[in-house]
Design a protein around this motif. Structure first.
Motif, PDB file in Angstrom:
ATOM      1  N   ALA A 194      -8.368-137.823 -57.768  1.00  4.40           N
ATOM      2  CA  ALA A 194      -8.482-137.694 -59.220  1.00  4.40           C
ATOM      3  C   ALA A 194      -9.220-138.893 -59.814  1.00  4.40           C
ATOM      4  CB  ALA A 194      -7.103-137.555 -59.836  1.00  4.40           C
ATOM      5  N   ALA A 195      -8.949-140.088 -59.291  1.00  3.84           N
ATOM      6  CA  ALA A 195      -9.640-141.280 -59.798  1.00  3.84           C
ATOM      7  C   ALA A 195     -11.133-141.194 -59.504  1.00  3.84           C
ATOM      8  CB  ALA A 195      -9.043-142.525 -59.164  1.00  3.84           C
ATOM      9  N   PHE A 196     -11.501-140.676 -58.314  1.00  6.15           N
ATOM     10  CA  PHE A 196     -12.927-140.565 -57.984  1.00  6.15           C
ATOM     11  C   PHE A 196     -13.615-139.546 -58.890  1.00  6.15           C
ATOM     12  CE2 PHE A 196     -16.399-138.472 -55.743  1.00  6.15           C
ATOM     13  CZ  PHE A 196     -17.196-139.553 -55.411  1.00  6.15           C
ATOM     14  N   VAL A 197     -12.985-138.410 -59.121  1.00  6.51           N
ATOM     15  CA  VAL A 197     -13.579-137.389 -59.991  1.00  6.51           C
ATOM     16  C   VAL A 197     -13.784-137.942 -61.394  1.00  6.51           C
ATOM     17  CG1 VAL A 197     -13.190-135.147 -61.065  1.00  6.51           C
ATOM     18  CG2 VAL A 197     -12.668-135.470 -58.651  1.00  6.51           C
ATOM     19  N   SER A 198     -12.803-138.673 -61.889  1.00  7.40           N
ATOM     20  CA  SER A 198     -12.922-139.264 -63.219  1.00  7.40           C
ATOM     21  C   SER A 198     -14.086-140.262 -63.279  1.00  7.40           C
ATOM     22  CB  SER A 198     -11.608-139.953 -63.595  1.00  7.40           C
ATOM     23  OG  SER A 198     -11.707-140.563 -64.866  1.00  7.40           O
ATOM     24  N   ALA A 199     -14.231-141.104 -62.249  1.00  7.07           N
ATOM     25  CA  ALA A 199     -15.314-142.082 -62.227  1.00  7.07           C
ATOM     26  C   ALA A 199     -16.670-141.409 -62.060  1.00  7.07           C
ATOM     27  CB  ALA A 199     -15.085-143.081 -61.088  1.00  7.07           C
ATOM     28  N   LEU A 200     -16.726-140.321 -61.270  1.00  7.67           N
ATOM     29  CA  LEU A 200     -17.990-139.607 -61.068  1.00  7.67           C
ATOM     30  C   LEU A 200     -18.463-138.967 -62.370  1.00  7.67           C
ATOM     31  CD1 LEU A 200     -20.047-138.759 -58.856  1.00  7.67           C
ATOM     32  CD2 LEU A 200     -18.705-136.653 -58.583  1.00  7.67           C
ATOM     33  N   GLN A 201     -17.516-138.407 -63.123  1.00  8.99           N
ATOM     34  CA  GLN A 201     -17.869-137.797 -64.406  1.00  8.99           C
ATOM     35  C   GLN A 201     -18.279-138.845 -65.433  1.00  8.99           C
ATOM     36  OE1 GLN A 201     -14.350-135.557 -65.315  1.00  8.99           O
ATOM     37  NE2 GLN A 201     -14.928-133.817 -64.001  1.00  8.99           N
ATOM     38  N   ALA A 202     -17.730-140.041 -65.319  1.00  9.42           N
ATOM     39  CA  ALA A 202     -18.051-141.096 -66.285  1.00  9.42           C
ATOM     40  C   ALA A 202     -19.411-141.742 -66.009  1.00  9.42           C
ATOM     41  CB  ALA A 202     -16.959-142.160 -66.272  1.00  9.42           C
ATOM     42  N   ASN A 203     -19.920-141.605 -64.778  1.00  9.67           N
ATOM     43  CA  ASN A 203     -21.198-142.217 -64.436  1.00  9.67           C
ATOM     44  C   ASN A 203     -22.348-141.278 -64.852  1.00  9.67           C
ATOM     45  OD1 ASN A 203     -23.569-143.110 -62.845  1.00  9.67           O
ATOM     46  ND2 ASN A 203     -22.085-144.482 -61.888  1.00  9.67           N
ATOM     47  N   PRO A 204     -23.336-141.769 -65.586  1.00  9.90           N
ATOM     48  CA  PRO A 204     -24.440-140.897 -66.034  1.00  9.90           C
ATOM     49  C   PRO A 204     -25.239-140.278 -64.888  1.00  9.90           C
ATOM     50  CG  PRO A 204     -24.421-142.962 -67.261  1.00  9.90           C
ATOM     51  CD  PRO A 204     -23.455-143.125 -66.144  1.00  9.90           C
ATOM     52  N   LYS A 205     -25.307-140.949 -63.723  1.00  7.74           N
ATOM     53  CA  LYS A 205     -26.054-140.432 -62.582  1.00  7.74           C
ATOM     54  C   LYS A 205     -25.166-139.696 -61.583  1.00  7.74           C
ATOM     55  CE  LYS A 205     -29.425-144.223 -62.752  1.00  7.74           C
ATOM     56  NZ  LYS A 205     -30.051-145.341 -61.994  1.00  7.74           N
ATOM     57  N   GLY A 206     -23.940-139.421 -61.995  1.00 11.56           N
ATOM     58  CA  GLY A 206     -22.988-138.818 -61.060  1.00 11.56           C
ATOM     59  C   GLY A 206     -23.424-137.479 -60.513  1.00 11.56           C
ATOM     60  N   LYS A 207     -24.167-136.700 -61.319  1.00 16.50           N
ATOM     61  CA  LYS A 207     -24.572-135.372 -60.861  1.00 16.50           C
ATOM     62  C   LYS A 207     -25.647-135.419 -59.777  1.00 16.50           C
ATOM     63  CE  LYS A 207     -23.427-132.981 -65.167  1.00 16.50           C
ATOM     64  NZ  LYS A 207     -23.930-132.125 -66.273  1.00 16.50           N
ATOM     65  N   SER A 208     -26.256-136.561 -59.578  1.00 19.13           N
ATOM     66  CA  SER A 208     -27.320-136.672 -58.569  1.00 19.13           C
ATOM     67  C   SER A 208     -26.795-137.049 -57.189  1.00 19.13           C
ATOM     68  CB  SER A 208     -28.363-137.705 -59.020  1.00 19.13           C
ATOM     69  OG  SER A 208     -27.776-138.999 -59.113  1.00 19.13           O
ATOM     70  N   LEU A 209     -25.492-137.147 -57.045  1.00 20.54           N
ATOM     71  CA  LEU A 209     -24.914-137.506 -55.749  1.00 20.54           C
ATOM     72  C   LEU A 209     -25.187-136.400 -54.734  1.00 20.54           C
ATOM     73  CD1 LEU A 209     -23.168-139.654 -54.318  1.00 20.54           C
ATOM     74  CD2 LEU A 209     -21.171-138.285 -54.910  1.00 20.54           C
ATOM     75  N   GLN A 210     -25.677-136.787 -53.545  1.00 23.92           N
ATOM     76  CA  GLN A 210     -26.086-135.818 -52.537  1.00 23.92           C
ATOM     77  C   GLN A 210     -25.157-135.855 -51.317  1.00 23.92           C
ATOM     78  OE1 GLN A 210     -30.154-136.652 -51.567  1.00 23.92           O
ATOM     79  NE2 GLN A 210     -30.920-136.185 -53.629  1.00 23.92           N
ATOM     80  N   ASP A 211     -25.305-134.840 -50.515  1.00 27.33           N
ATOM     81  CA  ASP A 211     -24.562-134.799 -49.264  1.00 27.33           C
ATOM     82  C   ASP A 211     -25.170-135.799 -48.291  1.00 27.33           C
ATOM     83  OD1 ASP A 211     -26.792-132.742 -49.350  1.00 27.33           O
ATOM     84  OD2 ASP A 211     -26.406-132.812 -47.198  1.00 27.33           O
ATOM     85  N   GLY A 212     -24.437-136.106 -47.267  1.00 26.43           N
ATOM     86  CA  GLY A 212     -24.934-137.042 -46.275  1.00 26.43           C
ATOM     87  C   GLY A 212     -23.845-137.950 -45.761  1.00 26.43           C
TER      88      GLY A 212
ATOM     89  N   VAL B 206     -18.399-144.821 -56.410  1.00 26.70           N
ATOM     90  CA  VAL B 206     -19.449-143.972 -56.975  1.00 26.70           C
ATOM     91  C   VAL B 206     -20.750-144.749 -57.092  1.00 26.70           C
ATOM     92  CG1 VAL B 206     -20.166-142.735 -59.048  1.00 26.70           C
ATOM     93  CG2 VAL B 206     -17.833-142.477 -58.194  1.00 26.70           C
ATOM     94  N   GLU B 207     -20.673-145.971 -57.557  1.00 28.38           N
ATOM     95  CA  GLU B 207     -21.875-146.790 -57.732  1.00 28.38           C
ATOM     96  C   GLU B 207     -22.581-147.038 -56.401  1.00 28.38           C
ATOM     97  OE1 GLU B 207     -24.522-148.438 -60.312  1.00 28.38           O
ATOM     98  OE2 GLU B 207     -22.590-147.538 -60.877  1.00 28.38           O
ATOM     99  N   LEU B 208     -21.806-147.297 -55.338  1.00 29.08           N
ATOM    100  CA  LEU B 208     -22.419-147.563 -54.039  1.00 29.08           C
ATOM    101  C   LEU B 208     -23.007-146.296 -53.429  1.00 29.08           C
ATOM    102  CD1 LEU B 208     -22.989-149.603 -51.811  1.00 29.08           C
ATOM    103  CD2 LEU B 208     -20.713-149.133 -50.873  1.00 29.08           C
ATOM    104  N   MET B 209     -22.368-145.164 -53.629  1.00 35.23           N
ATOM    105  CA  MET B 209     -22.878-143.918 -53.063  1.00 35.23           C
ATOM    106  C   MET B 209     -24.173-143.476 -53.745  1.00 35.23           C
ATOM    107  SD  MET B 209     -19.348-141.760 -52.487  1.00 35.23           S
ATOM    108  CE  MET B 209     -20.119-140.421 -51.584  1.00 35.23           C
ATOM    109  N   LEU B 210     -24.371-143.876 -54.974  1.00 39.03           N
ATOM    110  CA  LEU B 210     -25.616-143.552 -55.667  1.00 39.03           C
ATOM    111  C   LEU B 210     -26.763-144.478 -55.269  1.00 39.03           C
ATOM    112  CD1 LEU B 210     -24.216-142.802 -59.237  1.00 39.03           C
ATOM    113  CD2 LEU B 210     -25.088-141.144 -57.569  1.00 39.03           C
ATOM    114  N   SER B 211     -26.449-145.539 -54.528  1.00 44.37           N
ATOM    115  CA  SER B 211     -27.470-146.472 -54.067  1.00 44.37           C
ATOM    116  C   SER B 211     -27.980-146.045 -52.694  1.00 44.37           C
ATOM    117  CB  SER B 211     -26.884-147.886 -53.985  1.00 44.37           C
ATOM    118  OG  SER B 211     -27.802-148.781 -53.386  1.00 44.37           O
ATOM    119  N   PRO B 212     -29.307-146.100 -52.458  1.00 40.98           N
ATOM    120  CA  PRO B 212     -29.864-145.687 -51.156  1.00 40.98           C
ATOM    121  C   PRO B 212     -29.348-146.507 -49.979  1.00 40.98           C
ATOM    122  CG  PRO B 212     -31.591-145.821 -52.821  1.00 40.98           C
ATOM    123  CD  PRO B 212     -30.358-146.433 -53.435  1.00 40.98           C
TER     124      PRO B 212
END
Length: 575
Positions: free
Chosen positions: A292-310, A324-330
């Motif tokens: 639940a904490a991760f979902v809340s943080a993902l929704q709060a991040n403006p780039k959250g929808k761009s998170l990809q599989d991998g 969330v911030e680290l997963m959005l980083s290459p």
């Protein structure tokens, strides 16, 4: 009434009864001519007890010694003894001042003659004559005899029998060692209902245990403690789950603080996974404290929808926002990347290295088990293939961890390739392009991928292939003459190849030696190469050459092509 209380019988006469004759009529007759009953034999003596008011004013002698007076119709007095009459239940009737009856009718004095009782045929003692003198047996003189009957007002309840000792162990449980009432199933309410009159009649109502002095049964402390623990545990459980429900619905989700504890962990996120599924995988790996904490943080991040599989390399015990911030980083991505145009031999080596298995392991499994990895029917049973899986290890990014097996990785790649080919409609479009099967279309796309350098090149390169495949074309007469096919057989990537060397090497894949397409794909084409093969240009191109390795130049005649070749050779000599 029974014979001196020996058996169950009717209730004794009440003193108020006019025929009750223990002390004569209405208790006024004098006792005359006392003599010992039962023939003078010794009897067990019982102390006299004071009479109550209903028994008259004077003391009555004990039972067994009282004599009764009888009067006949002439007024004569006889001292009589108690007379036994045989009857049902061995009833004995004492003469208690009642008038004598004569047999048949009333006499002149107004009294009736005495009628003797007939013997009961069911009584074995009824036919015996009443004994007088010393022949009368004493029924109360032995130690085991019943005591004489008591008046109703003086009767006491019988004492409860003591528990018998165990015949094997000779152990007497005692009054406190039996089964407790709480566990025996007895209802305490029954114990509280004492008979208001302990002197009441026997056989009526409930039997009284212990009389007025009996104590109520009490539940043991252990049983009470069990009840308290059960109810206390139930209340505690309800409170705990109620609190958890409140926290889940209205409270803030559990979350770690900080950017992790320094312990790295690899997490594979499957394709198409949503925020909750990703959060649950991170929670299972120990990265975040709750999904639940991760979902809340993902929704709060403006780039959250761009998170990809991998596959992501993260740390344990990270706050959800940090994860969330680290997963959005290459830099967190650690997927296995399969580039467009790679041959299967290169892909097998990458898989071996990622899984940490011996070199050649994946290639051996592919060669042996290729039919069980999910190839479509149109990709099976082709002759002279160097690798049946060539063209089906689709270029993409794959989440591969060391815990996986080579078979699982290969299946995933084949599955993704098959889905892409079905999406592009290769089966239907192959016939529209004049090809025999989608297998040939895939082979064309692999050639386009191997020879082309950009998206613009792919469409022109596809036209070159289709034009050269025509058996009657005036330029090549059905030969492709692609260097890439020779290099595929040799598992090399050379560009300085002589025409003489190319034309004399006999191999099905050498398009300088054989006409038409090679037996199968020579690489794994990407989506752009596939699109070019499906939609070639129509400009009449037959030849091409890459001058800088980045772009290609196309020509329609061999003469124009020779000019470009000479130009390219001149540029190389300068360097």
């Amino acid at each position: 009434m029974t014979e001196y209380g020996r058996g169950q019988g009717s209730e004794p006469w009440h003193p108020a009864d006019p025929l009750y004759g223990d002390a004569g009529w209405e208790g006024q007759q004098a006792h005359v001519g006392r003599q010992a009953a039962y023939g003078g034999q010794p009897q067990q003596q019982y102390p006299q007890q004071p009479q109550h008011d209903e028994w008259g004013q004077e003391q009555q002698p004990g039972y067994g010694q009282q004599q009764y007076q009888y009067y006949d119709q002439q007024g004569q007095q006889y001292a009589g003894q108690e007379q036994q009459y045989a009857g049902q239940g061995h009833q004995q009737y004492a003469a208690q001042g009642q008038p004598q009856y004569t047999q048949g009718s009333w006499d002149a004095t107004g009294t009736h003659g005495h009628v003797p009782y007939a013997a009961d045929p069911g009584d074995p003692y009824g036919q015996q004559a009443v004994a007088y003198g010393g022949e009368q047996p004493d029924y109360y003189g032995t130690p085991d005899a019943y005591p004489p009957p008591q008046p109703p007002g003086r009767r006491r309840p019988e004492a409860e029998p003591k528990p018998e000792a165990d015949p094997e162990t000779d152990w007497d449980p005692g009054p406190d060692q039996g089964e407790h009432a709480f566990f025996s199933g007895d209802d305490d309410d029954d114990d509280d209902e004492f008979d208001a009159d302990p002197k009441g009649r026997r056989g009526r109502g409930k039997a009284v245990k212990g009389g007025k002095g009996a104590k109520k049964k009490r539940r043991s402390g252990c049983a009470c403690m069990v009840v308290v623990l059960v109810f206390g545990g139930g209340l505690g459980g309800v409170g705990y789950f109620g609190y958890k429900f409140y926290q889940n619905r209205f409270g803030a989700p559990a979350d770690y603080a900080g950017a992790g504890n320094g312990e790295e962990v690899t997490v594979a996120i499957p394709k198409g996974a949503g925020g909750w599924e990703i959060g649950q995988k991170l929670k299972d790996a120990g990265v975040v404290e709750s999904a639940a904490a991760f979902v809340s943080a993902l929704q709060a991040n403006p780039k959250g929808k761009s998170l990809q599989d991998g596959v992501y390399t993260l740390e344990k015990q990270m706050s959800a926002a940090s994860a969330v911030e680290l997963m959005l980083s290459p830099k967190s991505r650690s997927n296995l990347i399969i580039a467009e145009g790679l041959r299967n031999t290169a892909v097998y080596g990458l898989i071996d290295k990622r899984l940490g298995v011996a070199k050649g392991t994946t290639a051996g499994i592919a060669k042996k088990d290729y039919k069980r990895l999910g190839l479509p029917a149109w990709a099976l049973n082709h002759a002279n293939l160097k690798d049946p899986l060539e063209g089906f290890l689709y270029p993409s990014s794959y989440a591969v961890t060391k815990e996986q097996k080579p078979e699982a990785v290969l299946k995933n790649m084949v599955s993704q390739a098959t889905a892409k080919y079905q999406e592009l409609g290769v089966e239907k479009k192959a016939k529209d392009l004049g090809l025999d099967s989608p297998w040939q279309l895939l082979t064309v796309a692999s050639l386009v991928q191997a020879e082309g350098t950009s998206h613009d090149d792919f469409r022109k390169m596809a036209e070159v292939v289709y034009n050269r495949l025509k058996p009657d074309n005036p330029q090549t007469y059905g030969r492709l003459e692609f260097d890439s096919t020779y290099n595929y057989v040799k598992n090399q990537s050379k560009i300085d190849l002589s025409i003489a060397e190319l034309r004399k090497y006999n191999n099905p894949y050498n398009t300088y030696y054989v006409k038409g397409l090679p037996p199968g794909p020579i690489s794994n084409p990407g989506e752009e190469a596939l699109a070019g093969a499906l939609d070639p240009t129509g400009d009449g191109w037959y030849y091409f050459i890459s001058m800088d390795g980045k772009t290609s130049k196309f020509t329609k005649t061999l003469a124009d092509h020779e000019k470009l070749v000479n130009e390219w050779n001149a540029s190389r000599n300068k360097h």
